[in-house]
Scaffold this motif. Structure first.
Motif: not given
Ligand SMILES: NC(=O)c1ccc[n+]([C@@H]2O[C@H](COP(=O)([O-])OP(=O)(O)OC[C@H]3O[C@@H](n4cnc5c(N)ncnc54)[C@H](OP(=O)(O)O)[C@@H]3O)[C@@H](O)[C@H]2O)c1
Length: 322
Positions: A45, A132, A154, A156, A161, A180, A183, A216-217, A238, A262, A312-313
């Motif tokens: 981002l 983290d 959500n 995971a 997740g 998905s 995973n 989470v997502a 998030t 948060a 989807h990593k």
């Molecule tokens: N607020 C805060 O303090 C904070 C801190 C850290 C991160 N974040 C935010 O948290 C988010 C997640 O971060 P991350 O590092 O865990 O991302 P990530 O590694 O890219 O993981 C994304 C997850 O979301 C799932 N996903 C994708 N599309 C989905 C849908 N339509 N419905 C449900 N699940 C879906 C993916 O599963 P599949 O791949 O199996 O589809 C995967 O498990 C990001 O937007 C990040 O900016 C916020």
């Protein structure tokens, strides 16, 4: 020192590896030779300068932080004269969030920053992937998760997740993971008793309810999740939005169900340091294991970003500086 830099917002092609001056520690500063750092969604981002409201943090017209990267692990290379907590040769892990700078061979931090001894049971990449505390803060501090509760994560299978599933299990909750299909096995292995495939099923319409829904997502919303929350359940997200700020203020005062957003990167260095110590303990007890899908050497930083951008990593993508 070599560092991955970008001087304009855009695709991973804006990233190059450049020579920058190696910082010199003064006062209470610690110079860490970075061995591994996470390439995450926030780096992606920040590289894109997106969403627009985040430009106040990422830079209005051009990147404020040319070197990205928050969560890292490495070895103390040099210390300033006032440093007492660390010595040259110590293995450490930590986070520079929210100021970035870890996608480089060296990073300079105050010894009072979010820096701690590295867990002895994992390698540098594994330690970086555990640095983290987002999942911990949401589940322990915001949801006040306790034994016997039910939790749905959500998203995971991603970086936050995989930690959330393991921590929720550690706190004695019954865990449902949403990801998905490909995973699902990983999420089960980490401790989820059941898995919902978001590509074929909407968890808010299964008729089941959970005490905590950790979005989470940020792919759902409090409005949609209300029906899937137990009568005193908590929805955590998030992602900021006008709606969630209103819902958070409203549900704090009225109604039994809560909505919470948060921003874990903005916590005090002291809180982050404390959490790093706790995460180290969990890692050394094998309660929390790092999940790393891919490791890229620093010259391939753009490929690491491409992998993150593709979505989807499984868990984390890491850049290594061996
Ligand atoms: N607020 C805060 O303090 C904070 C801190 C850290 C991160 N974040 C935010 O948290 C988010 C997640 O971060 P991350 O590092 O865990 O991302 P990530 O590694 O890219 O993981 C994304 C997850 O979301 C799932 N996903 C994708 N599309 C989905 C849908 N339509 N419905 C449900 N699940 C879906 C993916 O599963 P599949 O791949 O199996 O589809 C995967 O498990 C990001 O937007 C990040 O900016 C916020």
């Amino acid at each position: 020192m070599k560092a991955a830099v970008h001087h304009r917002f855009g695709t991973p092609d804006v990233l190059t590896v450049a020579d920058l001056p190696t910082p010199v520690p003064r006062g209470d500063e610690v110079l860490v030779r970075v061995r591994a750092a996470v390439v995450g969604v926030v780096d992606s981002l920040a590289r894109r300068g997106s969403p627009a409201y985040a430009r106040t943090a990422f830079g209005l017209l051009r990147p404020r932080n040319p070197v990205l990267g928050n969560d890292f692990a490495g070895r103390v290379e040099a210390v300033g004269p006032d440093v007492t907590r660390f010595a040259v040769g110590d293995d450490v892990f930590g986070t520079t969030a929210p100021r970035f700078g870890a996608h480089a061979e060296y990073v300079l931090l105050s010894e009072q920053a979010a820096l701690a001894s590295k867990p002895s049971t994992v390698d540098y990449a594994g330690a970086a992937a555990l640095a983290d505390a987002t999942a911990l803060v949401f589940l322990r501090d915001k949801a006040k998760l306790h034994s016997g509760q039910t939790v749905l994560v959500n998203g995971a299978s991603g970086a936050v997740g995989v930690a959330a599933v393991q921590l929720a299990k550690h706190y004695g909750a019954t865990v449902t993971g949403v990801c998905s299909g490909p995973n699902a096995e990983l999420v089960r292995k980490l401790g989820a008793q059941s898995v919902v495939d978001h590509t074929t099923e909407d968890f808010t319409r299964t008729g089941r309810t959970w005490d905590v829904i950790f979005d989470v997502a940020a792919a759902s919303s409090f409005r949609r999740c209300r029906r899937a929350l137990s009568p005193t359940g908590t929805y955590l997200t998030t992602a900021p939005s006008p709606a969630i700020f209103v819902q958070m203020a409203w549900t704090r005062r009225f109604g039994a169900r809560r909505a919470i957003v948060a921003f874990t990167g903005l916590r005090s260095a002291g809180d982050k340091r404390h959490d790093l110590g706790y995460l180290k303990e969990l890692a050394e007890a094998a309660t929390l294991v790092p999940v790393i899908e891919a490791r890229y050497p620093l010259p391939r930083i753009a490929d690491a970003h491409r992998r993150v951008d593709a979505g989807h990593k499984q868990g984390n993508v890491v850049v290594t500086m061996d």
